[in-house]
Design an enzyme around this catalytic site. Structure first.
Site, PDB file in Angstrom:
ATOM      1  N   ASN A 101       0.737  -1.177  -0.421  1.00  0.00           N
ATOM      2  CA  ASN A 101      -0.071  -0.427  -0.091  1.00  0.00           C
ATOM      3  C   ASN A 101       0.907   1.588   0.147  1.00  0.00           C
ATOM      4  O   ASN A 101       2.078   1.716   1.157  1.00  0.00           O
ATOM      5  CB  ASN A 101      -0.423   0.047   1.585  1.00  0.00           C
ATOM      6  CG  ASN A 101      -1.798  -1.428   1.140  1.00  0.00           C
ATOM      7  OD1 ASN A 101      -2.072  -2.131  -0.102  1.00  0.00           O
ATOM      8  ND2 ASN A 101      -2.823  -1.679   1.919  1.00  0.00           N
ATOM      9  N   VAL A 102       0.109   2.378  -0.469  1.00  0.00           N
ATOM     10  CA  VAL A 102       1.283   3.093  -0.918  1.00  0.00           C
ATOM     11  C   VAL A 102       0.406   4.666   0.194  1.00  0.00           C
ATOM     12  O   VAL A 102       0.536   5.766  -0.303  1.00  0.00           O
ATOM     13  CB  VAL A 102       1.036   3.706  -1.911  1.00  0.00           C
ATOM     14  CG1 VAL A 102       2.049   2.952  -2.697  1.00  0.00           C
ATOM     15  CG2 VAL A 102      -0.265   4.049  -2.890  1.00  0.00           C
ATOM     16  N   HIS A 118       6.226  -0.226  -2.528  1.00  0.00           N
ATOM     17  CA  HIS A 118       5.066   0.122  -4.148  1.00  0.00           C
ATOM     18  C   HIS A 118       5.463   1.660  -3.484  1.00  0.00           C
ATOM     19  O   HIS A 118       4.798   2.718  -4.560  1.00  0.00           O
ATOM     20  CB  HIS A 118       4.150  -0.423  -4.312  1.00  0.00           C
ATOM     21  CG  HIS A 118       4.024  -1.728  -5.013  1.00  0.00           C
ATOM     22  ND1 HIS A 118       3.107  -2.507  -4.677  1.00  0.00           N
ATOM     23  CD2 HIS A 118       4.973  -2.124  -5.257  1.00  0.00           C
ATOM     24  CE1 HIS A 118       3.453  -3.769  -4.884  1.00  0.00           C
ATOM     25  NE2 HIS A 118       4.809  -3.357  -5.420  1.00  0.00           N
ATOM     26  N   GLY A 187      -5.184  -9.057   3.270  1.00  0.00           N
ATOM     27  CA  GLY A 187      -6.319  -7.907   2.362  1.00  0.00           C
ATOM     28  C   GLY A 187      -5.322  -7.679   0.521  1.00  0.00           C
ATOM     29  O   GLY A 187      -5.103  -6.943   0.771  1.00  0.00           O
TER      30      GLY A 187
HETATM   31  C1  BV8 Z   1       9.113  -5.315 -12.139  1.00  0.00           C
HETATM   32  C2  BV8 Z   1       1.843   2.037  -6.780  1.00  0.00           C
HETATM   33  C3  BV8 Z   1      10.684  -5.055 -12.311  1.00  0.00           C
HETATM   34  C4  BV8 Z   1       0.948   2.037  -7.765  1.00  0.00           C
HETATM   35  C5  BV8 Z   1       1.298  -0.540  -7.530  1.00  0.00           C
HETATM   36  C6  BV8 Z   1       5.555 -12.266 -12.579  1.00  0.00           C
HETATM   37  C7  BV8 Z   1       4.364 -12.580 -12.736  1.00  0.00           C
HETATM   38  C8  BV8 Z   1       3.179 -11.408 -14.064  1.00  0.00           C
HETATM   39  C9  BV8 Z   1       4.224 -10.632 -13.842  1.00  0.00           C
HETATM   40  C10 BV8 Z   1       4.568  -9.797 -13.231  1.00  0.00           C
HETATM   41  C11 BV8 Z   1       5.658 -10.402 -12.963  1.00  0.00           C
HETATM   42  N1  BV8 Z   1       6.685  -9.736 -12.477  1.00  0.00           N
HETATM   43  C12 BV8 Z   1       7.162  -9.127 -13.001  1.00  0.00           C
HETATM   44  C13 BV8 Z   1       5.420  -8.480 -13.765  1.00  0.00           C
HETATM   45  C14 BV8 Z   1       4.726  -7.379 -13.988  1.00  0.00           C
HETATM   46  C15 BV8 Z   1       4.190  -6.595 -13.258  1.00  0.00           C
HETATM   47  C16 BV8 Z   1       2.674  -7.371 -12.145  1.00  0.00           C
HETATM   48  O1  BV8 Z   1       2.936  -7.941 -10.819  1.00  0.00           O
HETATM   49  N2  BV8 Z   1       1.975  -7.392 -13.394  1.00  0.00           N
HETATM   50  C17 BV8 Z   1       0.726  -8.485 -12.268  1.00  0.00           C
HETATM   51  C18 BV8 Z   1      -0.282  -6.967 -12.450  1.00  0.00           C
HETATM   52  C19 BV8 Z   1       0.508  -9.718 -13.521  1.00  0.00           C
HETATM   53  N3  BV8 Z   1       5.057  -6.225 -11.938  1.00  0.00           N
HETATM   54  C20 BV8 Z   1       5.645  -4.971 -11.948  1.00  0.00           C
HETATM   55  O2  BV8 Z   1       5.542  -4.380 -12.837  1.00  0.00           O
HETATM   56  C21 BV8 Z   1       6.337  -4.615 -10.979  1.00  0.00           C
HETATM   57  N4  BV8 Z   1       7.986  -4.647 -11.403  1.00  0.00           N
HETATM   58  O3  BV8 Z   1       8.632  -6.076 -11.614  1.00  0.00           O
HETATM   59  O4  BV8 Z   1      10.064  -4.943 -12.121  1.00  0.00           O
HETATM   60  C22 BV8 Z   1      10.811  -5.508 -14.356  1.00  0.00           C
HETATM   61  C23 BV8 Z   1      11.427  -4.150 -14.343  1.00  0.00           C
HETATM   62  C24 BV8 Z   1      11.235  -4.205 -15.828  1.00  0.00           C
HETATM   63  C25 BV8 Z   1      10.788  -4.768 -16.481  1.00  0.00           C
HETATM   64  C26 BV8 Z   1      10.540  -6.225 -15.784  1.00  0.00           C
HETATM   65  C27 BV8 Z   1      10.731  -6.499 -14.372  1.00  0.00           C
HETATM   66  C28 BV8 Z   1       5.844  -3.607  -9.895  1.00  0.00           C
HETATM   67  C29 BV8 Z   1       4.553  -3.824  -9.080  1.00  0.00           C
HETATM   68  C30 BV8 Z   1       4.015  -2.444  -8.264  1.00  0.00           C
HETATM   69  C31 BV8 Z   1       2.958  -2.002  -9.321  1.00  0.00           C
HETATM   70  N5  BV8 Z   1       2.391  -0.562  -8.183  1.00  0.00           N
HETATM   71  N6  BV8 Z   1       1.284  -0.216  -6.931  1.00  0.00           N
HETATM   72  C32 BV8 Z   1      -0.104   2.466  -7.217  1.00  0.00           C
HETATM   73  O5  BV8 Z   1      -0.601   2.576  -6.184  1.00  0.00           O
HETATM   74  O6  BV8 Z   1      -0.753   3.726  -8.303  1.00  0.00           O
HETATM   75  S1  BV8 Z   1       0.599  -2.266  -7.332  1.00  0.00           S
HETATM   76  C33 BV8 Z   1      -0.584  -1.901  -6.428  1.00  0.00           C
HETATM   77  O7  BV8 Z   1      -1.242  -2.784  -7.765  1.00  0.00           O
HETATM   78  C34 BV8 Z   1      -0.585  -2.279  -5.490  1.00  0.00           C
HETATM   79  O8  BV8 Z   1       0.098  -1.836  -4.341  1.00  0.00           O
HETATM   80  C35 BV8 Z   1      -0.705  -3.498  -4.498  1.00  0.00           C
HETATM   81  O9  BV8 Z   1       0.903  -3.887  -4.834  1.00  0.00           O
HETATM   82  C36 BV8 Z   1      -1.800  -4.245  -6.058  1.00  0.00           C
HETATM   83  C37 BV8 Z   1      -3.087  -4.295  -5.041  1.00  0.00           C
HETATM   84  O10 BV8 Z   1      -2.854  -5.353  -5.690  1.00  0.00           O
HETATM   85  P1  BV8 Z   1      -3.887  -5.903  -3.655  1.00  0.00           P
HETATM   86  O11 BV8 Z   1      -3.007  -4.595  -2.595  1.00  0.00           O
HETATM   87  O12 BV8 Z   1      -3.516  -7.001  -3.874  1.00  0.00           O
HETATM   88  O13 BV8 Z   1      -5.230  -5.249  -4.544  1.00  0.00           O
HETATM   89  P2  BV8 Z   1      -6.337  -5.791  -4.894  1.00  0.00           P
HETATM   90  O14 BV8 Z   1      -7.486  -5.388  -5.209  1.00  0.00           O
HETATM   91  O15 BV8 Z   1      -6.296  -6.575  -5.892  1.00  0.00           O
HETATM   92  O16 BV8 Z   1      -6.607  -6.863  -4.417  1.00  0.00           O
HETATM   93  C38 BV8 Z   1      -7.359  -6.294  -2.620  1.00  0.00           C
HETATM   94  C39 BV8 Z   1      -8.028  -7.663  -1.948  1.00  0.00           C
HETATM   95  O17 BV8 Z   1      -8.585  -7.502  -0.993  1.00  0.00           O
HETATM   96  C40 BV8 Z   1      -9.248  -8.985  -2.941  1.00  0.00           C
HETATM   97  O18 BV8 Z   1      -8.524 -10.317  -2.529  1.00  0.00           O
HETATM   98  C41 BV8 Z   1      -9.971  -8.305  -1.751  1.00  0.00           C
HETATM   99  O19 BV8 Z   1     -11.511  -9.849  -1.440  1.00  0.00           O
HETATM  100  C42 BV8 Z   1      -9.422  -8.252  -0.640  1.00  0.00           C
HETATM  101  N7  BV8 Z   1     -10.008  -7.355   0.764  1.00  0.00           N
HETATM  102  C43 BV8 Z   1     -10.829  -6.388   0.463  1.00  0.00           C
HETATM  103  N8  BV8 Z   1     -11.710  -6.484   1.708  1.00  0.00           N
HETATM  104  C44 BV8 Z   1     -10.920  -6.427   2.159  1.00  0.00           C
HETATM  105  C45 BV8 Z   1      -9.883  -7.942   1.814  1.00  0.00           C
HETATM  106  N9  BV8 Z   1      -9.129  -7.974   2.669  1.00  0.00           N
HETATM  107  C46 BV8 Z   1      -9.417  -7.996   4.390  1.00  0.00           C
HETATM  108  N10 BV8 Z   1     -10.231  -7.540   4.462  1.00  0.00           N
HETATM  109  C47 BV8 Z   1     -11.096  -6.303   4.212  1.00  0.00           C
HETATM  110  N11 BV8 Z   1     -11.854  -6.012   4.559  1.00  0.00           N
END
Ligand code: BV8
Length: 238
Positions: A101-102, A118, A187
């Protein structure tokens, strides 16, 4: 199962907690998956949170971050954030808190040494390497603010998709994961890497806290289908 996990917490010497957007949901911060409400509904956050999107349309992306900053500034940490800060205060050196989280809510709840993978949405940095002009004159206002001389833009100090994470922070997170007795994964949908990979490299038992299924459930010794602000105070009480 809650009692079982509570017993694991009490027995663990080194607890790692990895949090995602769901940690702040009960504070009123929409998760990434359901963040796109109203004006931003037609945008995929993974498309907006990229350098290319910012270069293509800096005002739109800057305004999206300004919208999120305003929203986050209006909310408070929840009971889950506070339970983590209180546990760390009662048990120094037993808890490593890693967040995707940011929003800074862990830090506002009093958690210290948070490994913010992040970045922080309230910090800015230069888009391009600053020149003398960028550093000598006051930043010109605008969306985004910029250097009046060369036009270099200010951007949010967050890690965008395709960008590398701060290496010292990632190293510390990986080390903690590889030395933990227990990891609580709270989360997060477990979709974004390398953050999600930390749960797969954990040496200790992994416990998922999430009302819905996640990509990491298969790596878990226990899955608690519930909410962060309701379950963490129960799991972290002495
Ligand atoms: C990188 C900042 C190296 C910005 C963010 C390997 C496999 C596949 C893809 C990749 C891989 N390695 C790299 C990648 C690419 C990519 C990636 O992961 N893509 C995904 C989408 C497939 N990763 C990157 O690009 C990373 N960098 O790898 O660099 C590199 C560099 C160059 C070339 C090659 C490699 C950078 C990733 C960071 C991006 N920045 N945030 C901003 O905020 O604006 S990510 C951002 O999204 C968040 O920070 C967080 O990480 C993500 C969201 O995910 P969650 O936090 O899990 O949130 P989400 O909404 O998805 O889910 C919420 C959950 O909460 C749900 O499950 C829900 O059920 C639950 N929930 C709801 N209410 C509650 C709850 N739980 C508990 N209590 C509740 N009340």
């Amino acid at each position: 199962m809650i009692e079982q996990v509570h017993a694991w917490v009490r027995a663990a010497k080194r607890v790692v907690v990895l949090t995602g957007a769901g940690m702040s949901a009960e504070s009123g911060v929409p998760t990434f998956r359901d963040a796109q409400t109203g004006l931003w509904a037609k945008f995929d956050p993974q498309q907006l949170a990229t350098e290319s999107a910012f270069r293509a349309n800096p005002a739109m992306v800057w305004d999206w971050y300004a919208f999120r900053r305003e929203m986050i500034a209006k909310v408070e940490p929840n009971e889950g954030h506070r339970a983590l800060a209180a546990f760390a205060a009662r048990h120094p050196h037993r808890l490593t808190l890693i967040t995707q989280n940011v929003d800074g809510l862990h830090q506002r709840a009093g958690s210290e040494g948070v490994l913010a993978l992040h970045g922080n949405i309230f910090d800015d940095q230069w888009l391009d390497t600053p020149k003398a002009c960028c550093l000598s004159a006051p930043v010109a206002p605008g969306n985004p603010p910029h250097c009046a001389q060369c036009g270099n833009k200010r951007r949010p100090a967050v890690v965008w998709f395709g960008e590398v994470l701060p290496l010292d922070t990632l190293d510390a997170a990986e080390t903690a994961a590889c030395e933990c007795d227990l990891m609580l994964v709270v989360g997060t949908s477990g979709v974004v890497y390398p953050a999600a990979g930390l749960a797969r490299m954990a040496t200790g038992k992994v416990v998922i806290i999430n009302p819905e299924a996640t990509e990491l459930d298969d790596a878990a010794a226990a899955v608690l289908r519930g909410k962060a602000a309701q379950l963490l105070p129960q799991l972290l009480k002495d």
